[in-house]
Design a protein around this motif. Structure first.
Motif, PDB file in Angstrom:
ATOM      1  N   ASN A 266      37.074 -22.034  82.424  1.00 30.97           N
ATOM      2  CA  ASN A 266      35.834 -22.335  81.699  1.00 30.97           C
ATOM      3  C   ASN A 266      34.565 -21.909  82.433  1.00 30.97           C
ATOM      4  O   ASN A 266      33.465 -22.343  82.078  1.00 30.97           O
ATOM      5  N   MET A 267      34.704 -21.061  83.467  1.00 34.85           N
ATOM      6  CA  MET A 267      33.512 -20.550  84.145  1.00 34.85           C
ATOM      7  C   MET A 267      32.560 -19.928  83.121  1.00 34.85           C
ATOM      8  O   MET A 267      32.987 -19.265  82.187  1.00 34.85           O
ATOM      9  N   ASN A 268      31.278 -20.152  83.323  1.00 36.98           N
ATOM     10  CA  ASN A 268      30.272 -19.530  82.474  1.00 36.98           C
ATOM     11  C   ASN A 268      28.977 -19.413  83.274  1.00 36.98           C
ATOM     12  O   ASN A 268      28.999 -19.606  84.499  1.00 36.98           O
ATOM     13  N   PHE A 269      27.872 -19.112  82.589  1.00 41.51           N
ATOM     14  CA  PHE A 269      26.650 -18.778  83.289  1.00 41.51           C
ATOM     15  C   PHE A 269      25.451 -19.559  82.772  1.00 41.51           C
ATOM     16  O   PHE A 269      25.287 -19.743  81.554  1.00 41.51           O
ATOM     17  N   ILE A 270      24.617 -19.992  83.728  1.00 35.14           N
ATOM     18  CA  ILE A 270      23.282 -20.474  83.395  1.00 35.14           C
ATOM     19  C   ILE A 270      22.589 -19.370  82.602  1.00 35.14           C
ATOM     20  O   ILE A 270      22.686 -18.200  82.933  1.00 35.14           O
ATOM     21  N   GLY A 271      21.906 -19.735  81.541  1.00 40.16           N
ATOM     22  CA  GLY A 271      21.226 -18.738  80.730  1.00 40.16           C
ATOM     23  C   GLY A 271      22.088 -18.148  79.641  1.00 40.16           C
ATOM     24  O   GLY A 271      21.648 -17.292  78.882  1.00 40.16           O
ATOM     25  N   LEU A 272      23.339 -18.616  79.564  1.00 35.01           N
ATOM     26  CA  LEU A 272      24.229 -18.220  78.481  1.00 35.01           C
ATOM     27  C   LEU A 272      24.917 -19.439  77.864  1.00 35.01           C
ATOM     28  O   LEU A 272      25.010 -19.544  76.649  1.00 35.01           O
ATOM     29  N   ALA A 273      25.395 -20.336  78.712  1.00 32.56           N
ATOM     30  CA  ALA A 273      26.148 -21.488  78.201  1.00 32.56           C
ATOM     31  C   ALA A 273      25.431 -22.811  78.451  1.00 32.56           C
ATOM     32  O   ALA A 273      26.054 -23.864  78.430  1.00 32.56           O
ATOM     33  N   GLY A 274      24.128 -22.749  78.694  1.00 36.14           N
ATOM     34  CA  GLY A 274      23.378 -23.981  78.896  1.00 36.14           C
ATOM     35  C   GLY A 274      22.765 -24.085  80.278  1.00 36.14           C
ATOM     36  O   GLY A 274      22.706 -23.109  81.035  1.00 36.14           O
ATOM     37  N   ARG A 275      22.268 -25.286  80.605  1.00 33.74           N
ATOM     38  CA  ARG A 275      21.601 -25.592  81.879  1.00 33.74           C
ATOM     39  C   ARG A 275      20.353 -24.744  82.105  1.00 33.74           C
ATOM     40  O   ARG A 275      20.029 -24.360  83.224  1.00 33.74           O
ATOM     41  N   GLY A 276      19.648 -24.478  81.011  1.00 28.16           N
ATOM     42  CA  GLY A 276      18.412 -23.717  81.113  1.00 28.16           C
ATOM     43  C   GLY A 276      18.670 -22.239  81.295  1.00 28.16           C
ATOM     44  O   GLY A 276      19.794 -21.758  81.151  1.00 28.16           O
ATOM     45  N   GLY A 277      17.599 -21.512  81.606  1.00 23.37           N
ATOM     46  CA  GLY A 277      17.742 -20.076  81.789  1.00 23.37           C
ATOM     47  C   GLY A 277      16.452 -19.455  82.263  1.00 23.37           C
ATOM     48  O   GLY A 277      15.383 -20.072  82.230  1.00 23.37           O
ATOM     49  N   GLY A 278      16.560 -18.207  82.709  1.00 19.87           N
ATOM     50  CA  GLY A 278      15.415 -17.518  83.289  1.00 19.87           C
ATOM     51  C   GLY A 278      14.408 -17.017  82.278  1.00 19.87           C
ATOM     52  O   GLY A 278      13.297 -16.641  82.654  1.00 19.87           O
ATOM     53  N   LEU A 279      14.774 -16.988  80.998  1.00 23.46           N
ATOM     54  CA  LEU A 279      13.812 -16.601  79.967  1.00 23.46           C
ATOM     55  C   LEU A 279      13.064 -17.844  79.498  1.00 23.46           C
ATOM     56  O   LEU A 279      13.065 -18.232  78.336  1.00 23.46           O
ATOM     57  N   SER A 280      12.449 -18.501  80.473  1.00 16.53           N
ATOM     58  CA  SER A 280      11.661 -19.708  80.240  1.00 16.53           C
ATOM     59  C   SER A 280      10.693 -19.860  81.410  1.00 16.53           C
ATOM     60  O   SER A 280      10.658 -19.016  82.310  1.00 16.53           O
ATOM     61  N   GLU A 281       9.930 -20.920  81.408  1.00 23.06           N
ATOM     62  CA  GLU A 281       8.928 -21.109  82.460  1.00 23.06           C
ATOM     63  C   GLU A 281       9.522 -21.730  83.720  1.00 23.06           C
ATOM     64  O   GLU A 281       9.202 -21.312  84.841  1.00 23.06           O
ATOM     65  N   VAL A 282      10.368 -22.743  83.567  1.00 21.85           N
ATOM     66  CA  VAL A 282      10.992 -23.392  84.724  1.00 21.85           C
ATOM     67  C   VAL A 282      12.442 -23.725  84.402  1.00 21.85           C
ATOM     68  O   VAL A 282      12.822 -23.872  83.235  1.00 21.85           O
ATOM     69  N   VAL A 283      13.256 -23.847  85.446  1.00 21.63           N
ATOM     70  CA  VAL A 283      14.661 -24.195  85.283  1.00 21.63           C
ATOM     71  C   VAL A 283      15.082 -25.027  86.486  1.00 21.63           C
ATOM     72  O   VAL A 283      14.638 -24.775  87.608  1.00 21.63           O
ATOM     73  N   SER A 284      15.909 -26.037  86.254  1.00 18.67           N
ATOM     74  CA  SER A 284      16.418 -26.871  87.339  1.00 18.67           C
ATOM     75  C   SER A 284      17.869 -26.494  87.603  1.00 18.67           C
ATOM     76  O   SER A 284      18.699 -26.494  86.690  1.00 18.67           O
ATOM     77  N   VAL A 285      18.156 -26.150  88.876  1.00 18.94           N
ATOM     78  CA  VAL A 285      19.451 -25.574  89.244  1.00 18.94           C
ATOM     79  C   VAL A 285      20.058 -26.343  90.413  1.00 18.94           C
ATOM     80  O   VAL A 285      19.336 -26.753  91.330  1.00 18.94           O
ATOM     81  N   LYS A 286      21.365 -26.541  90.386  1.00 17.79           N
ATOM     82  CA  LYS A 286      22.039 -27.181  91.511  1.00 17.79           C
ATOM     83  C   LYS A 286      21.765 -26.394  92.796  1.00 17.79           C
ATOM     84  O   LYS A 286      21.777 -25.163  92.803  1.00 17.79           O
ATOM     85  N   ARG A 287      21.546 -27.119  93.886  1.00 19.59           N
ATOM     86  CA  ARG A 287      21.195 -26.479  95.157  1.00 19.59           C
ATOM     87  C   ARG A 287      22.197 -25.397  95.553  1.00 19.59           C
ATOM     88  O   ARG A 287      21.798 -24.357  96.109  1.00 19.59           O
ATOM     89  N   ARG A 288      23.479 -25.599  95.271  1.00 14.98           N
ATOM     90  CA  ARG A 288      24.506 -24.631  95.672  1.00 14.98           C
ATOM     91  C   ARG A 288      24.208 -23.230  95.175  1.00 14.98           C
ATOM     92  O   ARG A 288      24.548 -22.235  95.826  1.00 14.98           O
ATOM     93  N   TRP A 289      23.570 -23.123  94.025  1.00  8.08           N
ATOM     94  CA  TRP A 289      23.395 -21.822  93.386  1.00  8.08           C
ATOM     95  C   TRP A 289      22.023 -21.202  93.638  1.00  8.08           C
ATOM     96  O   TRP A 289      21.706 -20.166  93.054  1.00  8.08           O
ATOM     97  N   VAL A 290      21.239 -21.807  94.498  1.00 10.06           N
ATOM     98  CA  VAL A 290      19.896 -21.296  94.795  1.00 10.06           C
ATOM     99  C   VAL A 290      19.908 -20.618  96.161  1.00 10.06           C
ATOM    100  O   VAL A 290      20.325 -21.211  97.161  1.00 10.06           O
ATOM    101  N   HIS A 291      19.457 -19.376  96.214  1.00 17.74           N
ATOM    102  CA  HIS A 291      19.460 -18.597  97.453  1.00 17.74           C
ATOM    103  C   HIS A 291      18.028 -18.259  97.852  1.00 17.74           C
ATOM    104  O   HIS A 291      17.302 -17.608  97.091  1.00 17.74           O
ATOM    105  N   LYS A 292      17.640 -18.679  99.029  1.00 16.28           N
ATOM    106  CA  LYS A 292      16.304 -18.363  99.537  1.00 16.28           C
ATOM    107  C   LYS A 292      16.240 -16.883  99.917  1.00 16.28           C
ATOM    108  O   LYS A 292      17.186 -16.324 100.466  1.00 16.28           O
ATOM    109  N   ILE A 293      15.094 -16.258  99.634  1.00 12.19           N
ATOM    110  CA  ILE A 293      14.874 -14.860  99.994  1.00 12.19           C
ATOM    111  C   ILE A 293      13.569 -14.742 100.771  1.00 12.19           C
ATOM    112  O   ILE A 293      12.702 -15.616 100.711  1.00 12.19           O
ATOM    113  N   SER A 294      13.435 -13.652 101.485  1.00 15.26           N
ATOM    114  CA  SER A 294      12.201 -13.397 102.228  1.00 15.26           C
ATOM    115  C   SER A 294      11.044 -13.178 101.267  1.00 15.26           C
ATOM    116  O   SER A 294      11.194 -12.546 100.215  1.00 15.26           O
TER     117      SER A 294
END
Length: 361
Positions: A118-146
């Motif tokens: 049942n793997m799926n993707f944020i922005g396709l199967a729920g939990r918000g998406g990037g075609l919006s102003e803000v999105v709340s994401v589990k820490r595991r899936w957030v990657h800091k960049i320079s």
């Protein structure tokens, strides 16, 4: 907040919806840029595919259509949920947009979480998406960049990581290895960029002259050929002294491209199928047997984001040439989807934002 919402095939609406609140263990991200993916186009034309049908909630997210779209995005940390202590407000981030059951091992040593049930993707199967102003994401899936990586370029790290994983699936790459890539769409170009960064000599077979030129101008291909104008196999044999290419990546889901690869690959070479096939393909198994070809599939990525980010931060890979358009969310269909569906030769990656200031830069 404004968001692009998938209702059904040919029915995506820009709507005002409540902004999400950050939950414990989550990171609230103010989206800067979101890329339009080929998957988004398939949902629009043929869906629902990954998007859950209305009345049939996804088993992990619990959501059904309408859902907010967008899974290739960058942004800035706006707020931290309880328990998140290793990020700061203002950090620049990208998201590995997975929806995966909590029981699955998604640790740094896992090589299979992207294949879980049942793997799926944020922005396709729920939990918000990037075609919006803000999105709340589990820490595991957030990657800091320079902060040295421009946020528009950072939005391409997600599709780049598809290429990184595809190249990883091919095994070790040696300096000077010949690599054949069929198709110079976004994934073909980004896979080629990874191959070049690892020292391979890249040959691209692509019908579109504009896409072939983009491959050359961006520096991700050493040679490009049109299968409509050239005997690509003969050219490959010349380049490799009749040995064949060491590795090959199928990025078109077109039968003649797969046929070319089986002929062009050297004995014991590795073939990686990157594209999503909507119908069964024909495979000449005798070629597979007599040449001892290693045929592999690849899907998405698994613990590959750190390598992608490192490639970009180190300067070994430049994502800027692949950004061919920037639009406001309100123009998603007319200037985004329509261009990529009907005029795809002219575009590689179109980025979308809800922030007028970013668009004006």
């Amino acid at each position: 907040m404004k968001a692009a919402r998938f209702y059904d095939r040919n029915d995506i609406r820009i709507e005002d919806i409540p902004a999400p609140k950050v939950a414990p263990g989550e990171v609230l991200v103010k989206v800067a840029w979101c890329g339009i993916c080929g998957t988004d186009l398939h949902e629009y034309l043929d869906g629902p595919i990954f998007c859950p049908q209305h009345g049939h909630p996804h088993p992990i997210s619990g959501e059904d259509s309408p859902v907010t779209m967008g899974h290739e995005f960058s942004g800035v940390v706006k707020e931290l949920g309880e328990g998140v202590t290793d990020l700061e407000v203002g950090d620049h981030v990208v998201v590995e947009p997975y929806i995966i059951d909590d029981a699955v091992d998604v640790g740094p040593d896992s090589k299979t979480y992207h294949l879980s049930k049942n793997m799926n993707f944020i922005g396709l199967a729920g939990r918000g998406g990037g075609l919006s102003e803000v999105v709340s994401v589990k820490r595991r899936w957030v990657h800091k960049i320079s902060k040295n990586i421009p946020l528009d370029e950072a939005a391409l790290i997600e599709p780049l990581t598809v290429g990184v994983h595809a190249v990883e699936r091919a095994g070790e790459i040696h300096e000077g290895d010949y690599a054949l890539v069929t198709g110079a769409g976004p994934i073909g170009l980004l896979t080629s960029a990874v191959l070049k960064a690892k020292g391979a000599k890249v040959i691209i077979s692509e019908l579109s002259p504009l896409r072939r030129q983009k491959a050359l101008d961006s520096g991700v291909a050493d040679y490009t050929f049109s299968p409509a104008e050239t005997d690509v196999l003969a050219e490959i044999q010349k380049l490799t002294n009749d040995r064949g290419v060491d590795i090959a990546f199928e990025c078109t889901s077109v039968q003649p491209a797969l046929d070319l690869i089986l002929d062009a690959i050297k004995p014991t070479g590795k073939v990686v199928v990157v594209s999503i096939w909507g119908k069964p393909a024909s495979l000449d198994v005798q070629k597979l047997v007599l040449k001892e070809i290693d045929l592999r599939g690849t899907i998405a990525y698994v613990n590959n984001h750190p390598e992608s980010i490192a490639l970009v931060e180190s300067g070994k890979l430049d994502l800027k040439p692949f950004i061919t358009g920037k639009i406001a969310l309100e123009d998603l269909i007319d200037k985004g989807f329509d261009t990529l569906i009907n005029h795809n030769e002219t575009a590689v990656k179109i980025l979308v934002t809800t922030d007028p200031e970013l668009l004006a830069q």
